[in-house]
Design a protein around this motif. Structure first.
Motif, PDB file in Angstrom:
ATOM      1  N   SER A 184      -4.251  -0.588  -5.054  1.00 45.47           N
ATOM      2  CA  SER A 184      -3.450  -1.072  -6.180  1.00 45.47           C
ATOM      3  C   SER A 184      -2.266  -0.140  -6.355  1.00 45.47           C
ATOM      4  CB  SER A 184      -4.285  -1.136  -7.458  1.00 45.47           C
ATOM      5  OG  SER A 184      -4.771   0.150  -7.798  1.00 45.47           O
ATOM      6  N   GLY A 185      -1.293  -0.604  -7.125  1.00 42.85           N
ATOM      7  CA  GLY A 185      -0.175   0.252  -7.479  1.00 42.85           C
ATOM      8  C   GLY A 185       1.117  -0.009  -6.745  1.00 42.85           C
ATOM      9  N   GLY A 186       1.102  -0.935  -5.798  1.00 48.40           N
ATOM     10  CA  GLY A 186       2.339  -1.239  -5.101  1.00 48.40           C
ATOM     11  C   GLY A 186       3.299  -2.013  -5.985  1.00 48.40           C
ATOM     12  N   GLY A 187       4.507  -2.222  -5.481  1.00 50.98           N
ATOM     13  CA  GLY A 187       5.479  -2.974  -6.246  1.00 50.98           C
ATOM     14  C   GLY A 187       6.880  -2.734  -5.755  1.00 50.98           C
ATOM     15  N   LEU A 188       7.834  -3.125  -6.578  1.00 52.90           N
ATOM     16  CA  LEU A 188       9.249  -2.985  -6.273  1.00 52.90           C
ATOM     17  C   LEU A 188       9.812  -1.837  -7.100  1.00 52.90           C
ATOM     18  CD1 LEU A 188      11.946  -4.052  -5.074  1.00 52.90           C
ATOM     19  CD2 LEU A 188      12.063  -5.598  -7.049  1.00 52.90           C
ATOM     20  N   VAL A 189      10.523  -0.958  -6.437  1.00 57.49           N
ATOM     21  CA  VAL A 189      11.102   0.206  -7.107  1.00 57.49           C
ATOM     22  C   VAL A 189      12.471   0.488  -6.508  1.00 57.49           C
ATOM     23  CG1 VAL A 189      10.004   1.857  -5.545  1.00 57.49           C
ATOM     24  CG2 VAL A 189      10.601   2.569  -7.864  1.00 57.49           C
ATOM     25  N   GLN A 190      13.338   1.045  -7.287  1.00 57.24           N
ATOM     26  CA  GLN A 190      14.647   1.429  -6.786  1.00 57.24           C
ATOM     27  C   GLN A 190      14.556   2.736  -6.004  1.00 57.24           C
ATOM     28  OE1 GLN A 190      17.352   1.526 -10.148  1.00 57.24           O
ATOM     29  NE2 GLN A 190      17.960  -0.606  -9.771  1.00 57.24           N
ATOM     30  N   ALA A 191      15.471   2.905  -5.097  1.00 49.70           N
ATOM     31  CA  ALA A 191      15.528   4.156  -4.337  1.00 49.70           C
ATOM     32  C   ALA A 191      15.611   5.338  -5.304  1.00 49.70           C
ATOM     33  CB  ALA A 191      16.733   4.141  -3.403  1.00 49.70           C
ATOM     34  N   GLY A 192      14.850   6.374  -4.977  1.00 54.25           N
ATOM     35  CA  GLY A 192      14.781   7.538  -5.840  1.00 54.25           C
ATOM     36  C   GLY A 192      13.635   7.501  -6.837  1.00 54.25           C
ATOM     37  N   GLY A 193      13.019   6.345  -6.978  1.00 57.38           N
ATOM     38  CA  GLY A 193      11.919   6.194  -7.922  1.00 57.38           C
ATOM     39  C   GLY A 193      10.591   6.641  -7.345  1.00 57.38           C
TER      40      GLY A 193
ATOM     41  N   PHE B  39      -2.271   4.513   5.648  1.00 57.66           N
ATOM     42  CA  PHE B  39      -1.397   4.056   6.706  1.00 57.66           C
ATOM     43  C   PHE B  39      -0.337   3.159   6.072  1.00 57.66           C
ATOM     44  CE2 PHE B  39      -3.693   5.109  10.662  1.00 57.66           C
ATOM     45  CZ  PHE B  39      -4.937   5.461  10.156  1.00 57.66           C
ATOM     46  N   ARG B  40       0.716   2.911   6.822  1.00 58.08           N
ATOM     47  CA  ARG B  40       1.702   1.940   6.370  1.00 58.08           C
ATOM     48  C   ARG B  40       2.270   1.187   7.563  1.00 58.08           C
ATOM     49  NH1 ARG B  40       6.794   5.728   4.304  1.00 58.08           N
ATOM     50  NH2 ARG B  40       7.371   6.554   6.354  1.00 58.08           N
ATOM     51  N   GLN B  41       2.688  -0.020   7.292  1.00 61.03           N
ATOM     52  CA  GLN B  41       3.298  -0.837   8.323  1.00 61.03           C
ATOM     53  C   GLN B  41       4.553  -1.488   7.759  1.00 61.03           C
ATOM     54  OE1 GLN B  41       0.773  -3.795  10.184  1.00 61.03           O
ATOM     55  NE2 GLN B  41       2.073  -3.804  11.999  1.00 61.03           N
ATOM     56  N   ALA B  42       5.677  -1.084   8.319  1.00 61.98           N
ATOM     57  CA  ALA B  42       6.962  -1.642   7.926  1.00 61.98           C
ATOM     58  C   ALA B  42       7.226  -2.915   8.721  1.00 61.98           C
ATOM     59  CB  ALA B  42       8.061  -0.621   8.163  1.00 61.98           C
ATOM     60  N   PRO B  43       8.074  -3.777   8.219  1.00 62.20           N
ATOM     61  CA  PRO B  43       8.375  -5.032   8.933  1.00 62.20           C
ATOM     62  C   PRO B  43       8.869  -4.762  10.346  1.00 62.20           C
ATOM     63  CG  PRO B  43       9.276  -5.089   6.719  1.00 62.20           C
ATOM     64  CD  PRO B  43       8.776  -3.691   6.928  1.00 62.20           C
ATOM     65  N   GLY B  44       8.251  -5.408  11.312  1.00 62.36           N
ATOM     66  CA  GLY B  44       8.660  -5.281  12.686  1.00 62.36           C
ATOM     67  C   GLY B  44       8.257  -3.984  13.367  1.00 62.36           C
ATOM     68  N   LYS B  45       7.459  -3.185  12.687  1.00 63.44           N
ATOM     69  CA  LYS B  45       7.046  -1.897  13.266  1.00 63.44           C
ATOM     70  C   LYS B  45       5.531  -1.801  13.347  1.00 63.44           C
ATOM     71  CE  LYS B  45      11.095   0.727  11.782  1.00 63.44           C
ATOM     72  NZ  LYS B  45      11.579   1.964  11.108  1.00 63.44           N
TER      73      LYS B  45
ATOM     74  N   ASP C 244      10.927   3.545   3.202  1.00 62.10           N
ATOM     75  CA  ASP C 244       9.503   3.623   2.847  1.00 62.10           C
ATOM     76  C   ASP C 244       8.914   2.235   2.595  1.00 62.10           C
ATOM     77  OD1 ASP C 244      10.302   6.513   0.903  1.00 62.10           O
ATOM     78  OD2 ASP C 244       9.316   6.485   2.860  1.00 62.10           O
ATOM     79  N   THR C 245       9.753   1.221   2.605  1.00 58.47           N
ATOM     80  CA  THR C 245       9.269  -0.144   2.399  1.00 58.47           C
ATOM     81  C   THR C 245       8.277  -0.513   3.485  1.00 58.47           C
ATOM     82  OG1 THR C 245      11.290  -0.860   1.283  1.00 58.47           O
ATOM     83  CG2 THR C 245       9.961  -2.568   2.346  1.00 58.47           C
ATOM     84  N   ALA C 246       7.092  -0.923   3.055  1.00 60.07           N
ATOM     85  CA  ALA C 246       6.014  -1.226   4.000  1.00 60.07           C
ATOM     86  C   ALA C 246       4.821  -1.760   3.216  1.00 60.07           C
ATOM     87  CB  ALA C 246       5.587   0.032   4.765  1.00 60.07           C
ATOM     88  N   VAL C 247       3.867  -2.283   3.964  1.00 58.32           N
ATOM     89  CA  VAL C 247       2.544  -2.535   3.391  1.00 58.32           C
ATOM     90  C   VAL C 247       1.724  -1.268   3.605  1.00 58.32           C
ATOM     91  CG1 VAL C 247       0.457  -3.935   3.450  1.00 58.32           C
ATOM     92  CG2 VAL C 247       2.698  -4.995   3.861  1.00 58.32           C
ATOM     93  N   TYR C 248       1.153  -0.770   2.545  1.00 53.81           N
ATOM     94  CA  TYR C 248       0.370   0.460   2.597  1.00 53.81           C
ATOM     95  C   TYR C 248      -1.112   0.109   2.545  1.00 53.81           C
ATOM     96  CZ  TYR C 248       4.544   3.295   2.030  1.00 53.81           C
ATOM     97  OH  TYR C 248       5.762   3.914   2.236  1.00 53.81           O
TER      98      TYR C 248
ATOM     99  N   TRP D  23     -11.092  -0.851   6.002  1.00 46.50           N
ATOM    100  CA  TRP D  23      -9.700  -0.993   5.604  1.00 46.50           C
ATOM    101  C   TRP D  23      -9.595  -1.795   4.316  1.00 46.50           C
ATOM    102  CZ3 TRP D  23      -5.497   0.958   8.348  1.00 46.50           C
ATOM    103  CH2 TRP D  23      -5.800   1.532   9.582  1.00 46.50           C
ATOM    104  N   GLY D  24      -8.602  -1.410   3.520  1.00 46.24           N
ATOM    105  CA  GLY D  24      -8.258  -2.239   2.382  1.00 46.24           C
ATOM    106  C   GLY D  24      -7.362  -3.387   2.813  1.00 46.24           C
ATOM    107  N   GLN D  25      -7.030  -4.218   1.863  1.00 45.45           N
ATOM    108  CA  GLN D  25      -6.232  -5.405   2.168  1.00 45.45           C
ATOM    109  C   GLN D  25      -4.754  -5.101   2.236  1.00 45.45           C
ATOM    110  OE1 GLN D  25      -7.278  -4.589  -0.799  1.00 45.45           O
ATOM    111  NE2 GLN D  25      -5.601  -5.016  -2.228  1.00 45.45           N
ATOM    112  N   GLY D  26      -4.361  -3.934   1.768  1.00 44.13           N
ATOM    113  CA  GLY D  26      -2.963  -3.545   1.791  1.00 44.13           C
ATOM    114  C   GLY D  26      -2.263  -3.861   0.484  1.00 44.13           C
ATOM    115  N   THR D  27      -1.270  -3.053   0.178  1.00 48.27           N
ATOM    116  CA  THR D  27      -0.450  -3.283  -1.007  1.00 48.27           C
ATOM    117  C   THR D  27       1.013  -3.091  -0.621  1.00 48.27           C
ATOM    118  OG1 THR D  27      -0.127  -2.715  -3.352  1.00 48.27           O
ATOM    119  CG2 THR D  27      -0.612  -0.887  -1.870  1.00 48.27           C
ATOM    120  N   GLN D  28       1.845  -4.011  -1.054  1.00 50.81           N
ATOM    121  CA  GLN D  28       3.259  -4.005  -0.660  1.00 50.81           C
ATOM    122  C   GLN D  28       4.044  -3.018  -1.518  1.00 50.81           C
ATOM    123  OE1 GLN D  28       5.026  -5.921   1.820  1.00 50.81           O
ATOM    124  NE2 GLN D  28       6.641  -4.466   1.261  1.00 50.81           N
TER     125      GLN D  28
END
Length: 122
Positions: free
Chosen positions: A7-16, A37-43, A90-94, A112-117
């Motif tokens: 839990s705890g994922g979400g949208l944040v501005q850079a620097g937040g 772990f994290r997985q960024a789009p296309g990586k 840092d944008t990724a699914v964690y 594994w957890g289900q991931g949080t964006q």
């Protein structure tokens, strides 16, 4: 049955900042190693941090630059990832993951957890 719930994922501005949490059940938490772990789009998925059952912590991405802190609470069966000074990259699914081994090898994480964006806007 072992369950990991992030839990705890979400949208944040850079620097937040964001704080991710992972709650574990069905496992003897005090004797298992936890990782983020994290997985960024296309990586590929990459290891971010490990918190061993005995309490040591390690970080595995050069881009973290001391901005992230992993911690665990064995009394609450949780592991957290405090992320400060977030960057768009840092944008990724964690994902949180658990292993009986203290290992960097993703394949050795049994649970594994289900991931949080996490999305960081510029």
């Amino acid at each position: 049955q072992v369950q990991l719930v992030e839990s705890g994922g979400g949208l944040v501005q850079a620097g937040g900042s964001l704080r991710l949490s992972c709650a574990a059940s069905g496992v003897t938490f005090s004797s298992i190693n936890m990782a983020w772990f994290r997985q960024a789009p296309g990586k590929e998925r990459e290891l971010v941090a490990i918190a061993t059952w005995w309490g040591s912590t390690s970080y595995y991405s050069d881009s973290l630059e001391g901005r992230f802190t992993v911690s665990r609470d064995n009394a609450e069966n949780t592991v957290a990832l405090q992320m400060n000074k977030l960057k768009p990259e840092d944008t990724a699914v964690y994902y949180c993951a658990a292993s009986r081994q203290a290992t960097m090898d993703e394949q050795r994480y049994e649970y594994w957890g289900q991931g949080t964006q996490v999305t960081v806007s510029s």
